[in-house]
Design a protein around this motif. Structure first.
Motif, PDB file in Angstrom:
ATOM      1  N   TYR A   1       1.177  25.885  -2.817  1.00 43.70           N
ATOM      2  CA  TYR A   1       0.317  26.937  -2.265  1.00 43.70           C
ATOM      3  C   TYR A   1      -0.136  26.572  -0.858  1.00 43.70           C
ATOM      4  O   TYR A   1      -0.114  27.409   0.056  1.00 43.70           O
ATOM      5  N   TYR A   2      -0.572  25.335  -0.656  1.00 40.78           N
ATOM      6  CA  TYR A   2      -0.999  24.908   0.683  1.00 40.78           C
ATOM      7  C   TYR A   2       0.148  25.030   1.683  1.00 40.78           C
ATOM      8  O   TYR A   2      -0.058  25.406   2.840  1.00 40.78           O
ATOM      9  N   ARG A   3       1.349  24.710   1.229  1.00 37.73           N
ATOM     10  CA  ARG A   3       2.504  24.775   2.132  1.00 37.73           C
ATOM     11  C   ARG A   3       2.810  26.219   2.537  1.00 37.73           C
ATOM     12  O   ARG A   3       3.215  26.489   3.662  1.00 37.73           O
ATOM     13  N   GLN A   4       2.581  27.141   1.630  1.00 37.79           N
ATOM     14  CA  GLN A   4       2.857  28.547   1.914  1.00 37.79           C
ATOM     15  C   GLN A   4       1.728  29.232   2.673  1.00 37.79           C
ATOM     16  O   GLN A   4       1.976  30.033   3.577  1.00 37.79           O
ATOM     17  N   CYS A   5       0.491  28.910   2.320  1.00 35.06           N
ATOM     18  CA  CYS A   5      -0.651  29.693   2.811  1.00 35.06           C
ATOM     19  C   CYS A   5      -1.567  28.939   3.759  1.00 35.06           C
ATOM     20  O   CYS A   5      -2.463  29.550   4.358  1.00 35.06           O
ATOM     21  N   GLY A   6      -1.375  27.629   3.904  1.00 35.16           N
ATOM     22  CA  GLY A   6      -2.242  26.881   4.798  1.00 35.16           C
ATOM     23  C   GLY A   6      -3.548  26.476   4.132  1.00 35.16           C
ATOM     24  O   GLY A   6      -3.781  26.738   2.948  1.00 35.16           O
ATOM     25  N   VAL A   7      -4.413  25.849   4.923  1.00 37.34           N
ATOM     26  CA  VAL A   7      -5.662  25.311   4.376  1.00 37.34           C
ATOM     27  C   VAL A   7      -6.807  25.621   5.330  1.00 37.34           C
ATOM     28  O   VAL A   7      -6.604  26.091   6.453  1.00 37.34           O
ATOM     29  N   GLY A   8      -7.997  25.325   4.877  1.00 36.08           N
ATOM     30  CA  GLY A   8      -9.175  25.422   5.727  1.00 36.08           C
ATOM     31  C   GLY A   8      -9.419  26.824   6.239  1.00 36.08           C
ATOM     32  O   GLY A   8      -9.239  27.819   5.532  1.00 36.08           O
ATOM     33  N   ILE A   9      -9.795  26.914   7.498  1.00 33.82           N
ATOM     34  CA  ILE A   9     -10.198  28.182   8.091  1.00 33.82           C
ATOM     35  C   ILE A   9      -9.058  29.189   8.108  1.00 33.82           C
ATOM     36  O   ILE A   9      -9.279  30.397   7.998  1.00 33.82           O
ATOM     37  N   PHE A  10      -7.804  28.713   8.210  1.00 31.52           N
ATOM     38  CA  PHE A  10      -6.669  29.634   8.269  1.00 31.52           C
ATOM     39  C   PHE A  10      -6.321  30.203   6.900  1.00 31.52           C
ATOM     40  O   PHE A  10      -5.602  31.195   6.809  1.00 31.52           O
ATOM     41  N   ALA A  11      -6.790  29.578   5.837  1.00 28.88           N
ATOM     42  CA  ALA A  11      -6.626  30.134   4.503  1.00 28.88           C
ATOM     43  C   ALA A  11      -7.765  31.086   4.158  1.00 28.88           C
ATOM     44  O   ALA A  11      -7.607  31.981   3.330  1.00 28.88           O
ATOM     45  N   LYS A  12      -8.899  30.909   4.820  1.00 31.50           N
ATOM     46  CA  LYS A  12     -10.086  31.709   4.508  1.00 31.50           C
ATOM     47  C   LYS A  12     -10.146  33.001   5.302  1.00 31.50           C
ATOM     48  O   LYS A  12     -10.605  34.031   4.802  1.00 31.50           O
ATOM     49  N   TYR A  13      -9.703  32.976   6.555  1.00 24.30           N
ATOM     50  CA  TYR A  13      -9.761  34.151   7.424  1.00 24.30           C
ATOM     51  C   TYR A  13      -8.369  34.464   7.964  1.00 24.30           C
ATOM     52  O   TYR A  13      -7.497  33.596   8.000  1.00 24.30           O
ATOM     53  N   PHE A  14      -8.172  35.698   8.419  1.00 25.73           N
ATOM     54  CA  PHE A  14      -6.920  36.018   9.099  1.00 25.73           C
ATOM     55  C   PHE A  14      -7.147  36.524  10.521  1.00 25.73           C
ATOM     56  O   PHE A  14      -6.192  36.744  11.264  1.00 25.73           O
ATOM     57  N   ALA A  15      -8.399  36.701  10.919  1.00 28.37           N
ATOM     58  CA  ALA A  15      -8.715  37.081  12.293  1.00 28.37           C
ATOM     59  C   ALA A  15      -9.742  36.101  12.847  1.00 28.37           C
ATOM     60  O   ALA A  15     -10.686  35.699  12.142  1.00 28.37           O
ATOM     61  N   PHE A  16      -9.563  35.718  14.118  1.00 27.75           N
ATOM     62  CA  PHE A  16     -10.418  34.703  14.737  1.00 27.75           C
ATOM     63  C   PHE A  16     -10.696  35.088  16.191  1.00 27.75           C
ATOM     64  O   PHE A  16      -9.973  35.887  16.790  1.00 27.75           O
ATOM     65  N   ARG A  17     -11.744  34.481  16.718  1.00 30.14           N
ATOM     66  CA  ARG A  17     -11.953  34.536  18.160  1.00 30.14           C
ATOM     67  C   ARG A  17     -12.211  33.115  18.654  1.00 30.14           C
ATOM     68  O   ARG A  17     -12.761  32.271  17.920  1.00 30.14           O
ATOM     69  N   TRP A  18     -11.771  32.856  19.868  1.00 25.90           N
ATOM     70  CA  TRP A  18     -12.014  31.555  20.489  1.00 25.90           C
ATOM     71  C   TRP A  18     -13.364  31.615  21.173  1.00 25.90           C
ATOM     72  O   TRP A  18     -13.585  32.414  22.067  1.00 25.90           O
ATOM     73  N   GLN A  19     -14.284  30.772  20.730  1.00 25.78           N
ATOM     74  CA  GLN A  19     -15.660  30.851  21.199  1.00 25.78           C
ATOM     75  C   GLN A  19     -16.244  29.451  21.314  1.00 25.78           C
ATOM     76  O   GLN A  19     -16.167  28.670  20.372  1.00 25.78           O
ATOM     77  N   ALA A  20     -16.804  29.152  22.478  1.00 24.99           N
ATOM     78  CA  ALA A  20     -17.441  27.854  22.722  1.00 24.99           C
ATOM     79  C   ALA A  20     -16.507  26.697  22.373  1.00 24.99           C
ATOM     80  O   ALA A  20     -16.924  25.702  21.781  1.00 24.99           O
ATOM     81  N   GLY A  21     -15.233  26.831  22.711  1.00 21.64           N
ATOM     82  CA  GLY A  21     -14.290  25.744  22.523  1.00 21.64           C
ATOM     83  C   GLY A  21     -13.796  25.540  21.116  1.00 21.64           C
ATOM     84  O   GLY A  21     -13.242  24.484  20.793  1.00 21.64           O
ATOM     85  N   GLN A  22     -13.966  26.546  20.233  1.00 24.39           N
ATOM     86  CA  GLN A  22     -13.483  26.401  18.868  1.00 24.39           C
ATOM     87  C   GLN A  22     -13.128  27.754  18.274  1.00 24.39           C
ATOM     88  O   GLN A  22     -13.565  28.807  18.779  1.00 24.39           O
ATOM     89  N   LEU A  23     -12.341  27.723  17.215  1.00 19.66           N
ATOM     90  CA  LEU A  23     -11.972  28.946  16.520  1.00 19.66           C
ATOM     91  C   LEU A  23     -13.088  29.357  15.562  1.00 19.66           C
ATOM     92  O   LEU A  23     -13.593  28.536  14.786  1.00 19.66           O
ATOM     93  N   VAL A  24     -13.462  30.619  15.617  1.00 18.88           N
ATOM     94  CA  VAL A  24     -14.501  31.161  14.747  1.00 18.88           C
ATOM     95  C   VAL A  24     -13.880  32.277  13.910  1.00 18.88           C
ATOM     96  O   VAL A  24     -13.303  33.231  14.456  1.00 18.88           O
ATOM     97  N   GLY A  25     -13.955  32.159  12.592  1.00 14.59           N
ATOM     98  CA  GLY A  25     -13.394  33.173  11.710  1.00 14.59           C
ATOM     99  C   GLY A  25     -14.182  34.469  11.771  1.00 14.59           C
ATOM    100  O   GLY A  25     -15.412  34.463  11.871  1.00 14.59           O
ATOM    101  N   ILE A  26     -13.476  35.609  11.719  1.00 15.88           N
ATOM    102  CA  ILE A  26     -14.104  36.931  11.726  1.00 15.88           C
ATOM    103  C   ILE A  26     -14.092  37.449  10.290  1.00 15.88           C
ATOM    104  O   ILE A  26     -13.028  37.742   9.732  1.00 15.88           O
TER     105      ILE A  26
END
Length: 442
Positions: free
Chosen positions: A178-203
């Protein structure tokens, strides 16, 4: 202490030790829900039956209940959610390596932790409520939090079913897959992000527009869909410039593409023009991840002396470091030539400031050509505008005559922002609310 209390205390002590023994999955209980569960478990463990410890237990239970209610999921669903998005050494390596290539010690650690977390899973909210009743000598069991299972994607449903079927330690291989297919962490939790203050923030609540919501520009839509499918399939995809009249739906189309393919591991990162200098850093963070990424730059243009375009140029063309195949740039603009040029920029025979001044002009004019695919959005004529109006009115189930609809739509365009998809959407939203609003005079 009664034999029942002794038995309860032994079970609480067992859970305490299980949590203390976690090797790689400590982050599962790192948020407010997990921390409040640990505090409740400690309060129960140290309870001596006195009034003071009873108050501590009740307060800890209330805090845990509140945190579960805030996220509106059951304790069991919470644990599975945390395991699914866990960002730890095991999940990080599992998402980029085949299971057979993972270090045996890392697999053993994951199996151990999953076994321990399974013990927590079997400790239901009702069980915790009953322990609080016993330890605090209450006449009734405190209200316990329960919630129906939440909706899941296809891949999440498979791993949930696997975990619910038996010993969690036996599911380690499926979880790694599952991790190999879907990823982990913030990329498994969100599918849209913005770059803010030097880091990715999930929407958490991205725009839910769909490509089918957008009427017109069918060839442009088809080209963007095809290019995105190349990206998702792992083939080389092109960077895309969507340029044309304001309000024509360029940004909405990109967002709609994300919603169409988010369940196929497509992710979108919105980067403001003011942060373009961070693009090389962002791209390197995405290299090697299983997801596919669209870096979205909205309303792109540069002033004459703006050097931010150099960072974008590096991402578009690459440098000595190869461009990752899982990343593309989709940019929208109202300008075909992204760098503003003035007549005074063009060299005259009398100019002596720069020998190769035409090269500078050509660099400005050709910057947009560095996008592999350029999609043009022409201004909407009256017929196109009215077709968009009819399409949106049908979606909104607006019941008025076609003649009245067209008349009011044209009046709206004249008084507001002209004929465009954005104007059409604004008109339909206003009309829909107006028709549904009760007559204030009644």
């Amino acid at each position: 202490m009664s034999s029942r209390n002794t038995l309860d205390l032994a079970e609480i002590r067992f859970l305490h030790r299980q949590l203390a023994s976690l090797l790689v999955y400590q982050s599962v209980l790192a948020d407010e829900v997990g921390s409040s569960f640990l505090q409740l478990l400690q309060a129960l463990y140290h309870s001596d039956g006195g009034e003071a410890s009873a108050l501590v237990c009740l307060q800890a239970y209330g805090n845990w209940f509140k945190n579960l209610a805030a996220i509106n999921v059951s304790w069991q669903d919470y644990l599975i959610n945390q395991i699914i998005v866990a960002d730890n050494p095991f999940s990080q390596q599992a998402q980029i390596e085949k299971f057979a290539s993972l270090p045996p010690a890392l697999i053993a650690a994951a199996e151990h932790d999953l076994q321990a977390l399974h013990s927590l899973y079997k400790c239901s909210s009702y069980q915790m409520s009953r322990w609080v009743q016993t330890m605090c000598n209450l006449s009734v069991t405190p209200v316990f939090w329960n919630q129906e299972p939440q909706e899941s994607t296809h891949h999440e449903l498979l791993i949930r079913t696997r975990l619910q079927q038996g010993n969690w330690a036996d599911a380690v291989k499926d979880l790694a897959s599952y991790y190999r297919q879907c990823g982990v962490g913030i990329f498994a939790k969100y599918f849209a992000f913005r770059w803010q203050a030097g880091q990715l923030v999930g929407i958490a609540y991205p725009d839910q527009v769909k490509p089918t919501d957008l009427f017109g520009y069918e060839s442009q839509k088809a080209a963007l869909v095809k290019n995105t499918e190349f990206l998702i399939a792992g083939y080389p995809a092109l960077n895309v410039l969507l340029y044309g009249s304001r309000g024509s739906g360029k940004s909405s189309l990109v967002k709609g593409i994300l919603n169409k393919y988010s369940d196929r591991h497509l992710r979108l990162i919105e980067v403001a023009k003011s942060h373009l200098q961070d693009l090389p850093t962002i791209v390197e963070q995405l290299r090697g991840l299983p997801q596919k990424f669209i870096i979205f730059v909205d309303d792109l243009s540069f002033e004459e002396d703006d050097d931010a375009f150099k960072s974008l140029k590096v991402v578009l063309e690459g440098n000595i470091t190869a461009r990752p195949q899982n990343v593309v740039v989709y940019a929208t603009s109202n300008r075909r030539h992204l760098i503003r040029e003035f007549f005074e920029d063009r060299p005259r025979p009398s100019d002596a400031d720069e020998v190769n001044s035409w090269d500078t002009v050509q660099e400005k004019l050709s910057f947009s050509d560095r996008f592999g695919l350029t999609l043009t959005f022409e201004p909407a004529d009256q017929n196109t505008y009215l077709n968009i109006i009819r399409h949106l009115a049908q979606q909104a189930h607006i019941q008025i005559s076609q003649e009245d609809l067209a008349y009011r739509a044209l009046q709206w365009a004249t008084r507001h922002n002209g004929r465009s998809g954005r104007t059409a959407r604004q008109f339909i939203d206003f009309l829909n609310a107006e028709l549904k609003m009760p007559d204030s005079s009644v």
